[in-house]
Design a protein around this motif. Structure first.
Motif, PDB file in Angstrom:
ATOM      1  N   ALA A  11       0.844  -1.194   0.000  1.00 33.58           N
ATOM      2  CA  ALA A  11       0.000   0.000   0.000  1.00 33.58           C
ATOM      3  C   ALA A  11       0.882   1.247   0.000  1.00 33.58           C
ATOM      4  CB  ALA A  11      -0.917  -0.004   1.209  1.00 33.58           C
ATOM      5  N   VAL A  12       0.520   2.224  -0.807  1.00 30.16           N
ATOM      6  CA  VAL A  12       1.267   3.477  -0.876  1.00 30.16           C
ATOM      7  C   VAL A  12       1.041   4.243   0.430  1.00 30.16           C
ATOM      8  CG1 VAL A  12       1.447   5.679  -2.099  1.00 30.16           C
ATOM      9  CG2 VAL A  12       1.035   3.569  -3.378  1.00 30.16           C
ATOM     10  N   PRO A  13       2.102   4.768   1.051  1.00 34.10           N
ATOM     11  CA  PRO A  13       1.913   5.546   2.277  1.00 34.10           C
ATOM     12  C   PRO A  13       0.929   6.694   2.056  1.00 34.10           C
ATOM     13  CG  PRO A  13       4.233   5.047   1.987  1.00 34.10           C
ATOM     14  CD  PRO A  13       3.525   4.627   0.715  1.00 34.10           C
ATOM     15  N   ARG A  14       0.181   7.027   3.106  1.00 32.45           N
ATOM     16  CA  ARG A  14      -0.821   8.094   3.026  1.00 32.45           C
ATOM     17  C   ARG A  14      -0.185   9.451   3.317  1.00 32.45           C
ATOM     18  NH1 ARG A  14      -6.296   6.908   5.913  1.00 32.45           N
ATOM     19  NH2 ARG A  14      -6.778   8.727   4.681  1.00 32.45           N
ATOM     20  N   GLY A  15       0.935   9.684   2.730  1.00 34.44           N
ATOM     21  CA  GLY A  15       1.665  10.925   2.908  1.00 34.44           C
ATOM     22  C   GLY A  15       2.983  10.804   2.165  1.00 34.44           C
ATOM     23  N   ARG A  16       3.780  11.830   2.229  1.00 32.46           N
ATOM     24  CA  ARG A  16       5.059  11.832   1.515  1.00 32.46           C
ATOM     25  C   ARG A  16       6.160  11.333   2.433  1.00 32.46           C
ATOM     26  NH1 ARG A  16       5.974  16.967  -1.954  1.00 32.46           N
ATOM     27  NH2 ARG A  16       7.453  15.493  -2.850  1.00 32.46           N
ATOM     28  N   PHE A  17       6.199  10.018   2.638  1.00 33.16           N
ATOM     29  CA  PHE A  17       7.231   9.380   3.446  1.00 33.16           C
ATOM     30  C   PHE A  17       7.423   7.960   2.929  1.00 33.16           C
ATOM     31  CE2 PHE A  17       3.206   8.772   5.620  1.00 33.16           C
ATOM     32  CZ  PHE A  17       3.192   7.411   5.912  1.00 33.16           C
ATOM     33  N   PRO A  18       8.591   7.366   3.187  1.00 35.99           N
ATOM     34  CA  PRO A  18       8.876   6.012   2.709  1.00 35.99           C
ATOM     35  C   PRO A  18       8.350   4.947   3.661  1.00 35.99           C
ATOM     36  CG  PRO A  18      10.808   6.855   3.817  1.00 35.99           C
ATOM     37  CD  PRO A  18       9.778   7.972   3.825  1.00 35.99           C
ATOM     38  N   HIS A  19       8.274   3.718   3.172  1.00 35.91           N
ATOM     39  CA  HIS A  19       7.957   2.589   4.047  1.00 35.91           C
ATOM     40  C   HIS A  19       9.065   2.409   5.077  1.00 35.91           C
ATOM     41  CE1 HIS A  19       5.392   1.283   0.557  1.00 35.91           C
ATOM     42  NE2 HIS A  19       4.569   1.089   1.565  1.00 35.91           N
ATOM     43  N   ALA A  20      10.297   2.654   4.662  1.00 35.36           N
ATOM     44  CA  ALA A  20      11.441   2.507   5.564  1.00 35.36           C
ATOM     45  C   ALA A  20      12.570   3.425   5.119  1.00 35.36           C
ATOM     46  CB  ALA A  20      11.935   1.064   5.578  1.00 35.36           C
ATOM     47  N   LYS A  21      13.452   3.681   6.058  1.00 38.96           N
ATOM     48  CA  LYS A  21      14.656   4.469   5.783  1.00 38.96           C
ATOM     49  C   LYS A  21      15.844   3.683   6.312  1.00 38.96           C
ATOM     50  CE  LYS A  21      16.273   8.727   4.848  1.00 38.96           C
ATOM     51  NZ  LYS A  21      15.850   9.492   3.706  1.00 38.96           N
ATOM     52  N   ILE A  27      17.583   0.130  10.046  1.00 40.66           N
ATOM     53  CA  ILE A  27      16.430   0.275   9.164  1.00 40.66           C
ATOM     54  C   ILE A  27      15.280   0.770  10.031  1.00 40.66           C
ATOM     55  CG2 ILE A  27      14.832  -0.875   7.590  1.00 40.66           C
ATOM     56  CD1 ILE A  27      17.102  -3.054   7.305  1.00 40.66           C
ATOM     57  N   TYR A  28      14.771   1.943   9.710  1.00 41.51           N
ATOM     58  CA  TYR A  28      13.661   2.535  10.444  1.00 41.51           C
ATOM     59  C   TYR A  28      12.391   2.316   9.626  1.00 41.51           C
ATOM     60  CZ  TYR A  28      17.377   4.681  13.104  1.00 41.51           C
ATOM     61  OH  TYR A  28      18.490   4.878  13.886  1.00 41.51           O
ATOM     62  N   VAL A  29      11.465   1.550  10.186  1.00 44.15           N
ATOM     63  CA  VAL A  29      10.225   1.217   9.484  1.00 44.15           C
ATOM     64  C   VAL A  29       9.138   2.190   9.928  1.00 44.15           C
ATOM     65  CG1 VAL A  29       8.484  -0.564   9.069  1.00 44.15           C
ATOM     66  CG2 VAL A  29      10.884  -1.216   9.362  1.00 44.15           C
ATOM     67  N   SER A  30       8.534   2.865   8.957  1.00 42.44           N
ATOM     68  CA  SER A  30       7.438   3.785   9.258  1.00 42.44           C
ATOM     69  C   SER A  30       6.263   3.033   9.860  1.00 42.44           C
ATOM     70  CB  SER A  30       6.970   4.481   7.976  1.00 42.44           C
ATOM     71  OG  SER A  30       7.963   5.338   7.474  1.00 42.44           O
ATOM     72  N   GLY A  31       5.371   3.771  10.518  1.00 41.64           N
ATOM     73  CA  GLY A  31       4.143   3.174  11.039  1.00 41.64           C
ATOM     74  C   GLY A  31       3.448   2.392   9.939  1.00 41.64           C
ATOM     75  N   THR A  32       3.127   1.138  10.225  1.00 43.61           N
ATOM     76  CA  THR A  32       2.595   0.213   9.225  1.00 43.61           C
ATOM     77  C   THR A  32       1.265  -0.341   9.720  1.00 43.61           C
ATOM     78  OG1 THR A  32       4.852  -0.346   8.581  1.00 43.61           O
ATOM     79  CG2 THR A  32       3.133  -1.899   7.944  1.00 43.61           C
ATOM     80  N   SER A  33       0.317  -0.444   8.802  1.00 45.73           N
ATOM     81  CA  SER A  33      -1.015  -0.935   9.153  1.00 45.73           C
ATOM     82  C   SER A  33      -1.349  -2.186   8.340  1.00 45.73           C
ATOM     83  CB  SER A  33      -2.063   0.149   8.873  1.00 45.73           C
ATOM     84  OG  SER A  33      -2.273   0.298   7.474  1.00 45.73           O
ATOM     85  N   LEU A  78      12.529 -10.070  10.155  1.00 44.48           N
ATOM     86  CA  LEU A  78      11.977  -9.832  11.490  1.00 44.48           C
ATOM     87  C   LEU A  78      12.994 -10.125  12.577  1.00 44.48           C
ATOM     88  CD1 LEU A  78       8.368 -11.349  11.155  1.00 44.48           C
ATOM     89  CD2 LEU A  78       9.015  -8.922  11.096  1.00 44.48           C
ATOM     90  N   ASN A  79      13.901 -11.057  12.317  1.00 45.39           N
ATOM     91  CA  ASN A  79      14.935 -11.402  13.304  1.00 45.39           C
ATOM     92  C   ASN A  79      15.869 -10.237  13.607  1.00 45.39           C
ATOM     93  OD1 ASN A  79      14.018 -14.031  13.599  1.00 45.39           O
ATOM     94  ND2 ASN A  79      15.293 -14.777  11.936  1.00 45.39           N
ATOM     95  N   ASP A  80      15.928  -9.256  12.703  1.00 49.96           N
ATOM     96  CA  ASP A  80      16.821  -8.113  12.882  1.00 49.96           C
ATOM     97  C   ASP A  80      16.172  -6.957  13.642  1.00 49.96           C
ATOM     98  OD1 ASP A  80      18.952  -9.338  11.489  1.00 49.96           O
ATOM     99  OD2 ASP A  80      18.028  -8.779   9.581  1.00 49.96           O
ATOM    100  N   LEU A  81      14.870  -7.064  13.925  1.00 53.61           N
ATOM    101  CA  LEU A  81      14.198  -5.995  14.666  1.00 53.61           C
ATOM    102  C   LEU A  81      14.779  -5.883  16.068  1.00 53.61           C
ATOM    103  CD1 LEU A  81      10.501  -6.583  13.610  1.00 53.61           C
ATOM    104  CD2 LEU A  81      11.814  -4.483  13.231  1.00 53.61           C
ATOM    105  N   VAL A  82      15.018  -4.644  16.492  1.00 54.82           N
ATOM    106  CA  VAL A  82      15.513  -4.410  17.846  1.00 54.82           C
ATOM    107  C   VAL A  82      14.503  -3.650  18.698  1.00 54.82           C
ATOM    108  CG1 VAL A  82      17.961  -4.557  17.258  1.00 54.82           C
ATOM    109  CG2 VAL A  82      16.808  -2.349  17.136  1.00 54.82           C
ATOM    110  N   GLN A  83      13.572  -2.971  18.075  1.00 58.96           N
ATOM    111  CA  GLN A  83      12.602  -2.175  18.827  1.00 58.96           C
ATOM    112  C   GLN A  83      11.324  -2.009  18.019  1.00 58.96           C
ATOM    113  OE1 GLN A  83      11.531   1.322  18.274  1.00 58.96           O
ATOM    114  NE2 GLN A  83      10.266   1.140  20.076  1.00 58.96           N
ATOM    115  N   GLY A 131       8.956   0.357  13.687  1.00 59.54           N
ATOM    116  CA  GLY A 131      10.062  -0.378  14.271  1.00 59.54           C
ATOM    117  C   GLY A 131      11.425   0.044  13.784  1.00 59.54           C
ATOM    118  N   VAL A 132      12.416  -0.494  14.459  1.00 57.67           N
ATOM    119  CA  VAL A 132      13.824  -0.271  14.089  1.00 57.67           C
ATOM    120  C   VAL A 132      14.493  -1.642  14.024  1.00 57.67           C
ATOM    121  CG1 VAL A 132      16.010   0.784  14.738  1.00 57.67           C
ATOM    122  CG2 VAL A 132      13.856   1.956  15.289  1.00 57.67           C
TER     123      VAL A 132
END
Length: 138
Positions: A11-21, A27-33, A78-83, A131-132
């Motif tokens: 799904a395309v983000p509902r704003g001008r931001f990436p899925h992750a950076k 890797i910083y994951v934007s709020g995901t629904s 998912l194994n790399d998630l720290v937060q 997440g991060v």
């Protein structure tokens, strides 16, 4: 080095931001629904009278699977998630959400904070997760 990730088949983000950076080894994951590319939602049923039924378990699973896909596209998992930070519209959903969460993560998984929020960007959403992840460079 910083790199934005916008994944075409999600799904395309509902704003001008990436899925992750990606920033160095993080890797910083934007709020995901649970929103799908066609703008419908997993865990939502509307009957012929317009009565809406929302399923926190189905939405939780879809959110985690969407995060998994975002991380895969960033060369991670998912194994790399720290937060993780989890936003629930209703803390009465905590038990069902926590049960599904436990299918993906255990005490060796990421740290987690779960907070209640008044609402999310769509009335059909019960949960959003950001997440991060830490992915060491070779």
């Amino acid at each position: 080095m910083k790199q934005s990730k916008l994944i075409e088949h999600l799904a395309v983000p509902r704003g001008r931001f990436p899925h992750a950076k990606v920033a160095g080894e993080f890797i910083y994951v934007s709020g995901t629904s649970s929103r799908l590319p066609d703008n419908s939602f997993v865990g939502v049923k509307v009957d012929e009278f317009g009565t809406t039924t929302l399923d926190i378990a189905a939405q939780t699973q879809a959110v985690i699977e969407n995060i998994e896909e975002i991380l895969r596209n960033a060369g991670s998992s998912l194994n790399d998630l720290v937060q993780l930070t989890v936003y629930l519209v209703n803390m009465n959903d905590f038990g069902a959400y926590n049960e599904v969460y436990g299918r993906f993560f255990d005490e060796e998984g990421p740290t987690r904070t779960t907070v209640a929020v008044h609402q999310l960007p769509h009335p059909h959403l019960l949960i959003e997760i950001q997440g991060v992840a830490y992915r060491p460079q070779p």
